[in-house]
Design an enzyme around this catalytic site. Structure first.
Site, mmCIF file in Angstrom:
data_model
loop_
_atom_site.group_PDB
_atom_site.id
_atom_site.type_symbol
_atom_site.label_atom_id
_atom_site.label_comp_id
_atom_site.label_asym_id
_atom_site.label_seq_id
_atom_site.Cartn_x
_atom_site.Cartn_y
_atom_site.Cartn_z
ATOM 1 N N GLU A 75 0.798 -1.206 0.000
ATOM 2 C CA GLU A 75 0.000 0.000 0.000
ATOM 3 C C GLU A 75 0.840 1.270 0.000
ATOM 4 O O GLU A 75 0.497 2.244 -0.631
ATOM 5 C CB GLU A 75 -0.859 -0.008 1.267
ATOM 6 C CG GLU A 75 -2.310 0.230 0.999
ATOM 7 C CD GLU A 75 -3.130 -0.243 2.181
ATOM 8 O OE1 GLU A 75 -4.114 0.409 2.495
ATOM 9 O OE2 GLU A 75 -2.754 -1.263 2.805
ATOM 10 N N ASP A 76 1.909 1.224 0.757
ATOM 11 C CA ASP A 76 2.630 2.465 1.034
ATOM 12 C C ASP A 76 3.987 2.600 0.351
ATOM 13 O O ASP A 76 4.775 3.462 0.715
ATOM 14 C CB ASP A 76 2.810 2.634 2.553
ATOM 15 C CG ASP A 76 1.471 2.768 3.249
ATOM 16 O OD1 ASP A 76 0.524 3.253 2.592
ATOM 17 O OD2 ASP A 76 1.354 2.372 4.419
#
Ligand code: MN
Length: 482
Positions: A75-76
């Site tokens: 996600e990051d």
């Protein structure tokens, strides 16, 4: 600043290949989260580091600990699934993907999220370890919630209270459940939190002194009866759990006997019963408060003997007796089963544990099967709320089998839980050998016998008191036929 040794030291005899995997995940996550910060201002890596430490302390295996380190990486950062698979293999990637997929909505109460929940349950049913990582992730987010902005804070706290705490409970992770609830409590019900805390504070001063005295008397009694190997400890009740119990006792905190509970930990099951005997020969027990969860474990696997005693000077105290293994399981639940998975040298144990684990996850399988078979998400939500997230009571059949039902269930729910034919032909019920009306609310430990007659049919009135979606569904379909 971050030392991988803190993770490794928590593991039970890790192999070289385990340490290697974790080291690689550690360096990779540290590099990929470089420069990112949390709302608290701390490096982002501190979050995944803490999650993986918690997983290690739950004695989870190297794949899970590595997935904990990598759980936010899809996600990051710019890393994609293929890269992750090449570097860390299928298993770790599967776990990371499972955790990532569950995160994509803004929680606004159970009603709005039936569909997300359905997905969550489907995802975790494939591998329960995904859920354990997710719960651990949530625990750390709750510990650092004060730094998050106000709206988001309340939303996350509510979701924790309505979804994650009940899930932790269902997995038998009661220590983490208690922590999650107490962390969420002040954000979801700020006023009630302050009130309950005040109440607890006043009561606690008196009780603590008192429990120490009883503890000394108990230790003396055990030594006198030649018990050699035992530990006693006491725990304080979680605040949110007190808050939920108060209305059942007319808001009278003096009627709650387990603000502090005494615990006795002994080596064997036989010792447990011996200790119970010693306690009852010293103090009189309250009649309805002796519970044998060793012979009859709760559906989430919890085992212990409970008794509540009159201490002779007007006081009343709850004592819980258990083996060390039961004690660990009472705190960490399903996670303890993974912990022992690798210990083949215990001979036979791993198989037995596996069977036990499978049985414990039955409820999840049932839920998944069932949600596949019903189309409207309204009904699915109803069943979730009643059958899944509510506290449970345990009711006995005349043969001594245990049926587990949501709180406030009646004999009609019980009958349908046994078989639809029994539910459809109820004629009367006996609760603890007394004829009772069908809308009588059942309590844990009740022994219920359903009387049936071929001619009897469900009545519309039953819909006003049944609690399970299963009973409701059968009653409706029978009513529609007539
Ligand atoms: Mn996270």
């Amino acid at each position: 600043m971050f030392d991988i040794k803190e993770i490794i030291d928590l593991m039970i005899s890790p192999k070289d290949k385990d340490i290697n995997l974790i080291s690689r995940a550690f360096s990779f996550a540290q590099k990929e989260h470089e420069g990112q910060t949390r709302d608290s201002g701390k490096p982002y890596f501190s979050h995944v580091f803490d999650v993986s430490k918690q997983l290690a302390s739950l004695k989870m295996d190297a794949s899970v600990i590595s997935a904990g380190l990598l759980h936010d990486i899809l996600e990051d950062s710019n890393i994609d699934e293929t890269t992750l698979r090449k570097k860390f293999g299928r298993e770790v990637t599967f776990l990371v993907k499972g955790v990532t997929k569950l995160d994509k909505y803004h929680y606004q109460g159970l009603e709005r999220h039936a569909e997300s929940l359905r997905k969550l349950l489907l995802a975790v049913s494939k591998d329960i370890r995904v859920l354990i990582i997710k719960i651990t992730d949530r625990l750390h987010n709750m510990k650092t919630l004060e730094y998050v902005d106000k709206d988001k804070r309340k939303r996350i706290a509510l979701e924790t209270l309505e979804i994650y705490a009940p899930l932790a409970n269902r997995l038998g992770m009661s220590e983490i459940r208690g922590e999650l609830e107490d962390l969420a409590f002040p954000y979801v019900y700020p006023k009630k939190y302050i009130e309950t805390k005040k109440l607890m504070k006043q009561r606690i001063v008196v009780t603590k002194k008192y429990i120490k005295k009883i503890n000394r008397q108990l230790q003396k009694a055990l030594v006198k009866e030649k018990m050699e190997d035992f530990t006693t400890l006491y725990r304080i009740k979680h605040l949110y759990s007190l808050y939920k119990k108060l209305p059942k006792k007319n808001m009278d905190i003096n009627k709650i006997y387990d603000i502090y509970a005494l615990r006795v930990i002994v080596p064997t099951v036989a010792d447990c019963y011996r200790v119970l005997g010693i306690i009852h020969s010293q103090w009189k027990p309250l009649l309805d408060h002796i519970k044998d969860y060793i012979a009859l474990p709760k559906p989430n696997g919890y085992q212990s003997l409970h008794t509540t005693i009159f201490t002779g000077d007007g006081g009343i105290v709850e004592i819980q007796i258990r083996t060390k293994e039961m004690h660990e399981e009472a705190q960490y639940g399903i996670a303890t089963h993974f912990a022992y998975k690798e210990k083949k040298f215990f001979g036979g144990l791993s198989f037995k544990k596996g069977q036990k684990l499978k049985k414990k996850l039955d409820w999840m399988g049932q839920l998944i099967e069932w949600q596949k078979s019903i189309s409207e998400s309204g009904e699915f939500l109803e069943s979730l709320k009643m059958d899944f997230f509510k506290d449970r009571v345990f009711i006995f059949t005349p043969k001594g089998d245990v049926i587990d039902l949501p709180e406030d269930s009646t004999s009609v729910d019980f009958a349908y839980a046994i078989h639809s034919d029994i539910g459809n032909h109820i004629y009367g019920t006996q609760i603890n050998e007394k004829f009772s009306s069908l809308d009588t609310v059942l309590h844990s430990g009740d022994r219920v016998e359903i009387l049936t007659r071929v001619k009897s049919k469900p009545s519309k009135k039953w819909l006003t008191h049944v609690k399970t979606a299963l009973a409701r569904r059968h009653i409706n379909s029978m009513l529609a036929k007539n």
